[in-house]
Design a protein around this motif. Structure first.
Motif, mmCIF file in Angstrom:
data_model
loop_
_atom_site.group_PDB
_atom_site.id
_atom_site.type_symbol
_atom_site.label_atom_id
_atom_site.label_comp_id
_atom_site.label_asym_id
_atom_site.label_seq_id
_atom_site.Cartn_x
_atom_site.Cartn_y
_atom_site.Cartn_z
ATOM 1 N N LYS A 34 0.819 -1.216 0.000
ATOM 2 C CA LYS A 34 0.000 0.000 0.000
ATOM 3 C C LYS A 34 0.857 1.272 0.000
ATOM 4 O O LYS A 34 2.059 1.228 0.192
ATOM 5 C CB LYS A 34 -0.950 -0.027 1.198
ATOM 6 N N CYS A 37 1.668 2.282 4.019
ATOM 7 C CA CYS A 37 2.008 1.232 4.989
ATOM 8 C C CYS A 37 2.487 0.028 4.189
ATOM 9 O O CYS A 37 2.468 0.066 2.964
ATOM 10 C CB CYS A 37 0.808 0.864 5.861
ATOM 11 N N CYS A 39 1.166 -3.064 4.146
ATOM 12 C CA CYS A 39 0.164 -4.111 3.911
ATOM 13 C C CYS A 39 0.134 -4.482 2.433
ATOM 14 O O CYS A 39 0.309 -3.625 1.579
ATOM 15 C CB CYS A 39 -1.225 -3.625 4.313
ATOM 16 N N VAL A 51 -4.759 -5.413 6.569
ATOM 17 C CA VAL A 51 -4.914 -4.106 7.225
ATOM 18 C C VAL A 51 -3.943 -3.962 8.399
ATOM 19 O O VAL A 51 -3.431 -4.947 8.918
ATOM 20 C CB VAL A 51 -6.363 -3.917 7.749
ATOM 21 N N CYS A 52 -3.681 -2.715 8.777
ATOM 22 C CA CYS A 52 -2.815 -2.426 9.912
ATOM 23 C C CYS A 52 -3.268 -1.088 10.511
ATOM 24 O O CYS A 52 -4.144 -0.429 9.948
ATOM 25 C CB CYS A 52 -1.353 -2.353 9.456
ATOM 26 N N CYS A 55 -3.500 1.904 7.787
ATOM 27 C CA CYS A 55 -4.585 1.949 6.792
ATOM 28 C C CYS A 55 -5.957 1.843 7.438
ATOM 29 O O CYS A 55 -6.964 2.139 6.806
ATOM 30 C CB CYS A 55 -4.366 0.933 5.673
HETATM 31 ZN ZN ZN Z 1 -1.803 -1.127 6.373
#
Ligand code: ZN
Ligand code: ADP
Ligand code: MG
Length: 492
Positions: A34, A37, A39, A51-52, A55
């Protein structure tokens, strides 16, 4: 435009108006991770697994701009002939939607990455330039899912995997004048972006999304009419269909003494119509402000130079060169430059065989036929470009006939072997040796007194029959030109 829709102007009335169209195209960049980030961007992962905190927009999580995203965005902007700003800036575009947990999209506003570009399209045989207003970077939102669940009548679900996927938005000037031009523009844009590996542009996966701004005005009118923005155009066909509908609708409104409303309209693929969705938010509704968590984006001259130098030849240049240098037909050039992979393959075949026209015919006809039947792309062709080139070189040198080559190619395709191995093993080499051929020619002459007589009395067409007899006797391995020559010598 058919007349089954109410409230649409007929073609003769539409012809009194000039459509004006500008496109806004969102393109997903082909990065593995992404934009802010690390991910993954992979498609089809279980919901809410890629996801993290960044995001998901959790408090305190900070974005870090991915270098690869910037590189691809710059590549795209250069290919679209834009000027790149040495310093651009990210901005927050605030809006509330369940699929946007941050509450804002990180985009670019008054200092976009790139501006003032253009794309050329062919319009009725002439070249027309469509201006590119800007190319800017932004992150994508997630997806709301309103159906497909047992309780979908009461609840919507949200999948945030797509949050933070890198996008570029490409905005055109209002230079487009028909649905055909819009179609041609999007086709060219997609081809360029695929050529430079910036995006797969897979519309089915949403990697290329297009909104269209449309207005109509009387011919010779000085000012543009009021525009409507049409969304949900997720195929080329829908783009054209929606524009044709919207143009006919707006003309009917104006002809009826009404005024086109500035609004956002949604295209409905089931009915082929557009319908009002909401009156268009004005830019200030988004309360844009500079993104405080990211420093300005600086593109050094040196980096820009490196990206520029690494750009491949773009489709338009390649088409010109193929036409000029290889003397190919327009249609063949279109097919052979459709993708970077096809163009590269063809050029290799042409180089090895030394015969560009034959190479074009064999790639477009025989090879693509085999690929299609096997459901394969040219990148995974079992026949390498070198091997096809060598097969064609054998024909050019008279070592095998074209007819024999047509039988050899499927065998190469099935086994991945070069032609030479197959020819050797199956004893298929063409007989050009005149000693060997002469013996067979003499046998055929001895067995065909009637035809010989006919030939001598002026019916030279029987030569075809005689040559055919030799080909039959040699299972197609005789060199037809050499056989022809021998008969002529013997019969004169
Ligand atoms: Zn993320
Ligand atoms: P907005 O302020 O609504 O965002 P912009 O001027 O930024 O409008 O333009 C957005 C898009 O609409 C661009 O692609 C532009 O080319 C196109 N556009 C602008 N004015 C018109 C018009 N009158 N008719 C059709 N398209 C237009
Ligand atoms: Mg705008």
């Amino acid at each position: 435009m058919s007349s089954i829709f109410a409230g649409l102007a007929q073609p003769d009335v539409i012809a009194r108006y000039e459509p004006v169209i500008g496109l806004e195209v969102h393109v997903q960049l082909a990065t593995a991770t992404k934009i802010f980030c690390s991910c993954p961007t992979s498609f089809g992962a279980p919901p809410n697994t890629n996801v993290c905190p960044v995001c998901l927009g959790l408090p305190g999580a900070l974005p870090v701009l991915s270098r690869h995203s910037v590189e691809l965005a710059v590549k795209a902007a250069l290919a679209l002939n834009c000027a790149i700003r040495p310093k651009s800036r990210f901005a927050r575009k605030n809006y509330f939607y369940p699929d946007l947990p941050k509450g804002y999209q990180i985009s670019q506003y008054d200092e976009p990455l790139a501006e003032h570009g253009w794309v050329e399209i062919a319009v009725e045989g002439a070249v027309k330039r469509i201006g590119i207003t800007r190319v800017h970077m932004e992150d994508d939102a997630g997806k709301s899912i309103h159906d497909g669940f047992r309780d979908s009548d009461r609840y919507s679900y949200v999948d945030l995997n797509r949050c933070g996927t890198p996008l570029i938005e490409i905005v055109t000037e209002p230079d487009i004048r028909s649905s055909e031009e819009a179609y041609a523009f999007l086709t060219e844009l997609k081809q360029v972006l695929q050529f430079i590996d910036v995006s797969t542009c897979d519309m089915e996966k949403g990697h290329l999304r297009c909104d269209a701004n449309v207005s109509v005005r009387r011919w010779n009118a000085e000012r543009f009419g009021t525009k409507a923005e049409v969304k949900n155009l997720n195929s080329f066909r829908f783009l054209k269909q929606a524009l044709d509908y919207e143009i006919a609708r707006q003309v009917a409104v104006v002809e009826g003494g009404g005024a086109v409303e500035q609004e956002t309209r949604l295209f409905n693929p089931d009915t082929g119509e557009t319908a009002g969705m909401r009156s268009k938010e004005h830019a200030h509704d988004y309360r844009y402000f500079p993104e405080p968590d990211l420093v300005p984006l600086r593109i050094s001259e040196r980096w820009l130079g490196e990206i520029r130098a690494a750009l491949p030849e773009l489709p338009a240049r390649k088409r010109e060169r193929f036409l000029r240098d290889y003397g190919l037909r327009e249609y063949d050039v279109q097919v052979l430059t459709a993708t970077h992979a096809v163009a590269e393959y063809f050029e290799k075949v042409a180089a090895v065989s030394g015969d560009p026209r034959a190479s074009a015919n064999w790639v477009i006809g025989d090879l693509m036929g085999l690929l299609k039947a096997a459901g394969k792309e040219i990148a995974d062709s079992p026949v390498s470009a070198e091997n096809l080139g060598e097969l064609l070189a054998l024909i050019a040198r008279g070592e095998i006939s074209g007819k024999l080559a047509k039988e050899i190619l499927p065998k190469m395709f099935a086994s991945g072997e070069p032609a030479a191995g197959i020819i050797e093993r199956e004893g298929l080499r063409q007989i050009s040796d005149s000693g060997a051929l002469e013996k067979i020619v003499d046998q055929v002459l001895a067995a065909s007194p009637k035809q010989v007589e006919q030939f001598r009395s002026g019916k030279t067409a029987v030569l075809g029959y005689l040559v055919g007899q030799v080909m039959k006797a040699t299972r197609g391995q005789a060199n037809p030109a050499a056989v022809n020559e021998l008969f002529k010598q013997k019969l004169s």
